[in-house]
Write an enzyme that holds these catalytic residues in place. Structure first.
Site, PDB file in Angstrom:
ATOM      1  N   TYR A 221       0.787  -1.230   0.020  1.00 43.30           N
ATOM      2  CA  TYR A 221       0.172  -0.144  -0.171  1.00 43.30           C
ATOM      3  C   TYR A 221       0.703   1.120   0.050  1.00 43.30           C
ATOM      4  O   TYR A 221       0.368   2.199   0.401  1.00 43.30           O
ATOM      5  CB  TYR A 221      -0.935  -0.147   1.074  1.00 43.30           C
ATOM      6  CG  TYR A 221      -1.919  -0.952   1.182  1.00 43.30           C
ATOM      7  CD1 TYR A 221      -3.036  -0.935   0.325  1.00 43.30           C
ATOM      8  CD2 TYR A 221      -1.795  -2.366   1.743  1.00 43.30           C
ATOM      9  CE1 TYR A 221      -4.020  -2.253   0.183  1.00 43.30           C
ATOM     10  CE2 TYR A 221      -2.410  -3.570   1.463  1.00 43.30           C
ATOM     11  CZ  TYR A 221      -3.866  -3.004   0.799  1.00 43.30           C
ATOM     12  OH  TYR A 221      -4.534  -4.304   0.725  1.00 43.30           O
ATOM     13  N   HIS A 351     -19.165 -17.860  -7.243  1.00 40.82           N
ATOM     14  CA  HIS A 351     -18.799 -16.413  -6.565  1.00 40.82           C
ATOM     15  C   HIS A 351     -18.467 -15.682  -7.785  1.00 40.82           C
ATOM     16  O   HIS A 351     -17.401 -16.057  -8.364  1.00 40.82           O
ATOM     17  CB  HIS A 351     -17.707 -16.709  -5.541  1.00 40.82           C
ATOM     18  CG  HIS A 351     -17.334 -15.487  -4.824  1.00 40.82           C
ATOM     19  ND1 HIS A 351     -18.196 -15.155  -3.602  1.00 40.82           N
ATOM     20  CD2 HIS A 351     -16.906 -14.266  -5.257  1.00 40.82           C
ATOM     21  CE1 HIS A 351     -17.662 -13.861  -3.262  1.00 40.82           C
ATOM     22  NE2 HIS A 351     -16.990 -13.278  -4.204  1.00 40.82           N
ATOM     23  N   ALA A 352     -19.034 -14.628  -7.664  1.00 40.46           N
ATOM     24  CA  ALA A 352     -18.657 -13.557  -8.764  1.00 40.46           C
ATOM     25  C   ALA A 352     -17.271 -13.427  -9.178  1.00 40.46           C
ATOM     26  O   ALA A 352     -16.627 -13.058  -8.068  1.00 40.46           O
ATOM     27  CB  ALA A 352     -19.732 -12.480  -8.766  1.00 40.46           C
ATOM     28  N   HIS A 381     -20.300  -4.110 -10.290  1.00 36.64           N
ATOM     29  CA  HIS A 381     -19.116  -4.336  -9.566  1.00 36.64           C
ATOM     30  C   HIS A 381     -17.951  -5.137 -10.584  1.00 36.64           C
ATOM     31  O   HIS A 381     -17.058  -4.783 -10.814  1.00 36.64           O
ATOM     32  CB  HIS A 381     -19.468  -5.118  -8.196  1.00 36.64           C
ATOM     33  CG  HIS A 381     -18.179  -5.513  -7.793  1.00 36.64           C
ATOM     34  ND1 HIS A 381     -17.756  -4.725  -6.365  1.00 36.64           N
ATOM     35  CD2 HIS A 381     -17.258  -6.732  -7.823  1.00 36.64           C
ATOM     36  CE1 HIS A 381     -16.470  -5.458  -6.156  1.00 36.64           C
ATOM     37  NE2 HIS A 381     -16.297  -6.491  -6.700  1.00 36.64           N
ATOM     38  N   GLU A 382     -18.326  -6.327 -11.218  1.00 31.94           N
ATOM     39  CA  GLU A 382     -17.642  -7.128 -11.815  1.00 31.94           C
ATOM     40  C   GLU A 382     -17.401  -6.312 -13.403  1.00 31.94           C
ATOM     41  O   GLU A 382     -16.023  -6.446 -13.643  1.00 31.94           O
ATOM     42  CB  GLU A 382     -18.341  -8.316 -12.289  1.00 31.94           C
ATOM     43  CG  GLU A 382     -18.769  -9.293 -11.200  1.00 31.94           C
ATOM     44  CD  GLU A 382     -17.425  -9.563 -10.114  1.00 31.94           C
ATOM     45  OE1 GLU A 382     -16.327  -9.417 -10.852  1.00 31.94           O
ATOM     46  OE2 GLU A 382     -17.650  -9.706  -9.074  1.00 31.94           O
ATOM     47  N   HIS A 385     -14.408  -4.055 -12.649  1.00 37.72           N
ATOM     48  CA  HIS A 385     -13.000  -4.660 -12.820  1.00 37.72           C
ATOM     49  C   HIS A 385     -12.529  -4.744 -14.538  1.00 37.72           C
ATOM     50  O   HIS A 385     -11.455  -4.514 -14.786  1.00 37.72           O
ATOM     51  CB  HIS A 385     -13.189  -6.188 -12.370  1.00 37.72           C
ATOM     52  CG  HIS A 385     -13.261  -6.388 -10.711  1.00 37.72           C
ATOM     53  ND1 HIS A 385     -12.413  -5.644 -10.058  1.00 37.72           N
ATOM     54  CD2 HIS A 385     -14.019  -6.967 -10.149  1.00 37.72           C
ATOM     55  CE1 HIS A 385     -12.436  -5.813  -8.724  1.00 37.72           C
ATOM     56  NE2 HIS A 385     -13.697  -6.654  -8.665  1.00 37.72           N
ATOM     57  N   GLU A 409     -11.866  -2.848  -6.476  1.00 35.93           N
ATOM     58  CA  GLU A 409     -12.916  -3.195  -5.962  1.00 35.93           C
ATOM     59  C   GLU A 409     -13.939  -2.065  -5.976  1.00 35.93           C
ATOM     60  O   GLU A 409     -15.245  -2.353  -5.710  1.00 35.93           O
ATOM     61  CB  GLU A 409     -12.927  -3.633  -4.633  1.00 35.93           C
ATOM     62  CG  GLU A 409     -11.890  -5.199  -4.480  1.00 35.93           C
ATOM     63  CD  GLU A 409     -12.521  -6.002  -5.460  1.00 35.93           C
ATOM     64  OE1 GLU A 409     -13.503  -6.218  -5.661  1.00 35.93           O
ATOM     65  OE2 GLU A 409     -11.726  -7.153  -5.730  1.00 35.93           O
ATOM     66  N   HIS A 509     -13.826 -16.159   0.450  1.00 39.28           N
ATOM     67  CA  HIS A 509     -12.399 -15.418   0.346  1.00 39.28           C
ATOM     68  C   HIS A 509     -11.273 -16.189   1.293  1.00 39.28           C
ATOM     69  O   HIS A 509     -10.189 -16.072   1.238  1.00 39.28           O
ATOM     70  CB  HIS A 509     -12.135 -13.981   0.588  1.00 39.28           C
ATOM     71  CG  HIS A 509     -13.328 -13.217  -0.254  1.00 39.28           C
ATOM     72  ND1 HIS A 509     -14.729 -13.389  -0.169  1.00 39.28           N
ATOM     73  CD2 HIS A 509     -13.264 -12.479  -1.196  1.00 39.28           C
ATOM     74  CE1 HIS A 509     -15.247 -12.530  -1.204  1.00 39.28           C
ATOM     75  NE2 HIS A 509     -14.186 -12.089  -1.748  1.00 39.28           N
ATOM     76  N   ARG A 518      -9.420  -4.820   1.096  1.00 37.49           N
ATOM     77  CA  ARG A 518      -9.576  -4.148  -0.202  1.00 37.49           C
ATOM     78  C   ARG A 518     -11.142  -3.927  -0.301  1.00 37.49           C
ATOM     79  O   ARG A 518     -11.237  -2.857  -0.933  1.00 37.49           O
ATOM     80  CB  ARG A 518      -9.417  -5.271  -1.354  1.00 37.49           C
ATOM     81  CG  ARG A 518     -10.041  -6.437  -1.498  1.00 37.49           C
ATOM     82  CD  ARG A 518      -9.746  -7.542  -2.734  1.00 37.49           C
ATOM     83  NE  ARG A 518      -8.215  -7.777  -2.481  1.00 37.49           N
ATOM     84  CZ  ARG A 518      -7.643  -8.683  -3.359  1.00 37.49           C
ATOM     85  NH1 ARG A 518      -8.230  -9.033  -4.456  1.00 37.49           N
ATOM     86  NH2 ARG A 518      -6.436  -8.910  -3.330  1.00 37.49           N
ATOM     87  N   TYR A 519     -11.883  -4.785   0.187  1.00 35.90           N
ATOM     88  CA  TYR A 519     -13.221  -4.490   0.005  1.00 35.90           C
ATOM     89  C   TYR A 519     -13.788  -3.125   1.173  1.00 35.90           C
ATOM     90  O   TYR A 519     -14.891  -2.570   1.001  1.00 35.90           O
ATOM     91  CB  TYR A 519     -14.346  -5.665   0.278  1.00 35.90           C
ATOM     92  CG  TYR A 519     -13.948  -6.622  -0.754  1.00 35.90           C
ATOM     93  CD1 TYR A 519     -14.356  -6.547  -2.035  1.00 35.90           C
ATOM     94  CD2 TYR A 519     -13.287  -7.836  -0.232  1.00 35.90           C
ATOM     95  CE1 TYR A 519     -14.018  -7.429  -3.029  1.00 35.90           C
ATOM     96  CE2 TYR A 519     -13.094  -8.783  -1.272  1.00 35.90           C
ATOM     97  CZ  TYR A 519     -13.516  -8.713  -2.616  1.00 35.90           C
ATOM     98  OH  TYR A 519     -13.426  -9.679  -3.411  1.00 35.90           O
TER      99      TYR A 519
HETATM  100  O1  X8Z Z   1     -16.172 -10.886  -3.569  1.00 34.01           O
HETATM  101  C1  X8Z Z   1     -16.928  -9.964  -3.930  1.00 34.01           C
HETATM  102  C2  X8Z Z   1     -16.970  -9.647  -5.439  1.00 34.01           C
HETATM  103  C3  X8Z Z   1     -16.090 -10.269  -6.313  1.00 34.01           C
HETATM  104  S1  X8Z Z   1     -14.347  -9.483  -6.246  1.00 34.01           S
HETATM  105  C4  X8Z Z   1     -18.189 -10.334  -5.970  1.00 34.01           C
HETATM  106  N1  X8Z Z   1     -17.414  -9.028  -3.145  1.00 34.01           N
HETATM  107  C5  X8Z Z   1     -17.176  -9.332  -1.615  1.00 34.01           C
HETATM  108  C6  X8Z Z   1     -17.889 -10.487  -1.415  1.00 34.01           C
HETATM  109  O2  X8Z Z   1     -18.831 -10.881  -1.886  1.00 34.01           O
HETATM  110  O3  X8Z Z   1     -17.881 -10.871   0.014  1.00 34.01           O
HETATM  111  C7  X8Z Z   1     -17.975  -7.873  -3.670  1.00 34.01           C
HETATM  112  C8  X8Z Z   1     -18.367  -7.168  -2.082  1.00 34.01           C
HETATM  113  C9  X8Z Z   1     -17.623  -8.189  -1.093  1.00 34.01           C
HETATM  114 ZN    ZN Z   2     -14.539  -7.455  -7.105  1.00 28.44          ZN
END
Ligand code: X8Z
Ligand code: ZN
Length: 612
Positions: A221, A351-352, A381-382, A385, A409, A509, A518-519
């Site tokens: 960072y 998971h997207a 969101h996607e 990216h 993000e 994750h 990051r979120y």
């Molecule tokens: O994982 C994601 C995206 C993909 S980078 C769908 N997000 C986090 C989650 O779902 O836990 C977006 C918000 C938080």
């Molecule tokens: Zn994302």
């Protein structure tokens, strides 16, 4: 690839090369000449590294894409072996890069070397057997999550998106509890794998000269790792009073809905009643807590259904927003190669995610789209990216990334903040814009999604960093998880949990090894971006009513930042859009200012004792 999961970084750093260094290593009595030749050597190392990296990344991306779209033992083996090769070479590269960091190089080269050193999120030890073991574990963990299902007593089994739909829609606490508990069964077998993954990756971090993996993760960072931790505390401190008011209000309303037995009016909120499998965003319980006199009177999920939106039309509509800002349309290959609908005949990672297969134009998303307002936002969101990836495609390979991972993000989310009633009217989804008296309802819905998320976005890595540093031992994994859930979010497990459980593993994750801070950053940054882009667009109204739809000046400013990629320190990129070099949550507080006042009034009127 460029999925924003660890693979992004792992795969961004491929193969070390056997570059011809021998001539430069020859001893030389002339000090200046020696310095010069070392400098040249470093430049050559970077040039050749980048070329090989960019070539090899395509192969790795394909292996990962196929695995995530078709989870079998064979594709798992192929992906593990690709990742093993990649990790071994990335570690070698990172080690080599460290040899050059004391040289006086130009800014860009210096920066590239630093990035090469610190970008691994799952560094393997130098020992090849351990590297192979780590790659296998990582692939197994991903597979366990991707294949995860819960089977009810009558024998029917549901996948993650289907279970999440129940968590979003049901008001039956018994069913919610069953699904909440059932999904977490998938994580139990992950525990020993995760524990070993941490041991191995810590050893890998040591080999690279970092005290542990936590220090490595916090070294990305443009500031010292501990300074970064302090930054997070500062930002959270700004938002916490707003979160506390929201928590207090929601707990009070749920208490009325479910009664003292299920939701006591003090203490933490049981985590299965917040409309989401992980209690991470609460927008789905809007109906249960909405203010009667300030409800905007429409739901985007319903509007989509009434206007016959299918999955592709939802994505097209999101693309249209970016086009309206001046971005080029998505390429044909995006439409033919992306995954939008969950296949019935095979296991996929639902998971997207967003991908950039060739680091140029072969951008795609992979997502099991549900036809809901929530997924309409996730599509934006996607795509954020993908548009970022395309904007920085002219950068050298090592700079093909966002300014920091929070920026990546934040882009699509920034666009989604512009899905206002006036925007919905412009695109023909809504007939009439609700008047200003309904703003509280709109703001409450937004706060349930965004403000509620913030402590969750923070706590995941607070847990992981302590796990990596050894402060949380395996014997305390689950206990420490729930201690932090309570500390940050004020939620609690609805039933007794023990160290037989591994609740962190039920969140994508963690088995996916994707850093999560990051979120949290993205949730701060997106409000800064939105506010500044609204100013650029000349919008003078309240910022929560502003939509930058169709505004080319805002689009151009955003694009200038995106094109920079990772080439400059993130404060400079931030400065391009916001005119400031600081992350700052006051944009969040400004956006929600009317709601904050209203929440405090409601809590006072109902005589609620806030806190937990
Ligand atoms: O994982 C994601 C995206 C993909 S980078 C769908 N997000 C986090 C989650 O779902 O836990 C977006 C918000 C938080
Ligand atoms: Zn994302």
């Amino acid at each position: 690839m460029s999925l924003f999961k660890p693979k992004l970084s792992r795969l961004s750093l491929l193969i070390a090369l056997s570059i011809g260094l021998s001539a430069c290593n020859a001893s030389n009595n002339d000090e200046n000449d020696s310095v010069l030749s070392k400098t040249e050597e470093a430049e050559q190392f970077l040039t050749q590294s980048e070329q090989t990296l960019s070539e090899l990344s395509v192969e790795i991306n394909r292996a990962e894409w196929i695995y995530s779209n078709f989870i079998t033992d064979d594709t798992a083996a192929l992906s593990a072996s690709a990742s093993e090769k990649l990790t071994a070479t990335s570690v070698r590269l990172a080690t080599q890069a460290a040899q050059y960091t004391d040289l006086k190089l130009d800014d860009a080269s210096q920066r590239k070397l630093n990035i090469l050193r610190s970008s691994l999120v799952l560094p393997a030890p130098l020992d090849p057997d351990k590297n192979a073991e780590l790659a296998g574990i990582s692939s197994q963990l991903n597979g366990l999550y991707g294949k995860g299902k819960y089977c009810f007593d009558d024998g029917h089994c549901l996948t993650q998106p289907e279970l999440s739909a129940i968590m979003a829609e049901s008001s039956d606490p018994k069913l919610l509890l069953e699904v909440w508990q059932g999904w977490r069964e998938i994580a139990k077998p992950m525990r020993p794998l995760f524990q070993r993954e941490v041991e191995l990756a810590n050893e890998g971090a040591n080999d690279l000269g970092y005290a542990d993996l936590s220090v490595l993760w916090r070294s990305q960072y443009d500031m010292k790792p501990d300074e970064f931790s302090n930054e997070l505390d500062r930002l959270w401190g700004q938002v916490k009073p707003l979160y506390d008011s929201l928590h207090c209000y929601v707990r009070g309303e749920l208490n009325e809905e479910y009664g003292d037995e299920i939701v006591p009016s003090n203490g933490p909120i049981p985590a299965h009643l917040l409309g989401n499998m992980w209690a991470q965003s609460w927008g789905n319980i809007y109906d249960k807590v909405s203010p009667q006199d300030a409800d905007p009177g429409y739901e985007v999920t319903q509007l989509l259904a009434e206007h016959d939106y299918d999955e592709v039309k939802m994505v097209k509509q999101a693309e249209n927003f970016f086009s309206s800002l001046g971005f080029d349309e998505l390429p044909d290959s995006f439409w033919t190669r992306s995954l939008f609908v969950q296949p019935k005949d095979r296991d996929v990672v639902c998971h997207a995610s967003a991908w950039d297969l060739d680091n140029l134009d072969d951008i795609r998303i992979k997502m099991c789209i549900q036809k809901t307002a929530e997924d309409f936002t996730v599509i934006h969101h996607e795509l954020g990216h993908n548009y970022y990836q395309r904007a920085y495609k002219e950068q050298p390979f090592i700079f093909k990334n966002s300014a920091n991972d929070g920026f990546h993000e934040a882009i699509g989310d920034t666009i989604a903040l512009s899905i206002t009633p006036s925007y919905l009217k412009q695109i023909g989804l809504l007939d009439e814009i609700p008047d200003a008296s309904k703003d509280i309802g709109l703001l409450l819905k937004q706060a349930l999604d965004k403000v509620a998320f913030m402590p969750f976005g923070l706590m995941i890595d607070q847990w992981r960093w302590k796990v990596f540093s050894g402060e949380i031992t395996p014997a305390k994994y689950n206990q420490a998880w729930w201690d932090l859930r309570e500390k940050y979010q004020g939620v609690k497990a609805p039933i007794e949990r023990s160290e037989d459980d591994f609740d962190p593993g039920a969140k994508y994750h963690v088995p996916g090894n994707v850093p999560y801070t990051r979120y949290f950053l993205a949730h701060i940054l997106q409000f800064q971006f939105h506010k500044s882009l609204c100013e650029t667009a000349g919008d003078t109204g309240p910022v929560h009513r502003c939509s930058i739809y169709g505004n080319k000046a805002a689009g151009s400013k955003l694009n200038t930042m995106l094109e920079m990629g990772l080439s400059r320190p993130w404060p400079e990129a931030l400065n391009v859009v916001t005119g400031s070099q600081e992350m700052d949550a006051s944009a969040v507080l400004d956006y929600f200012a009317p709601l904050q006042v209203w929440l405090n009034e409601q809590n006072a009127q109902a005589n609620r004792q806030c806190g937990w």
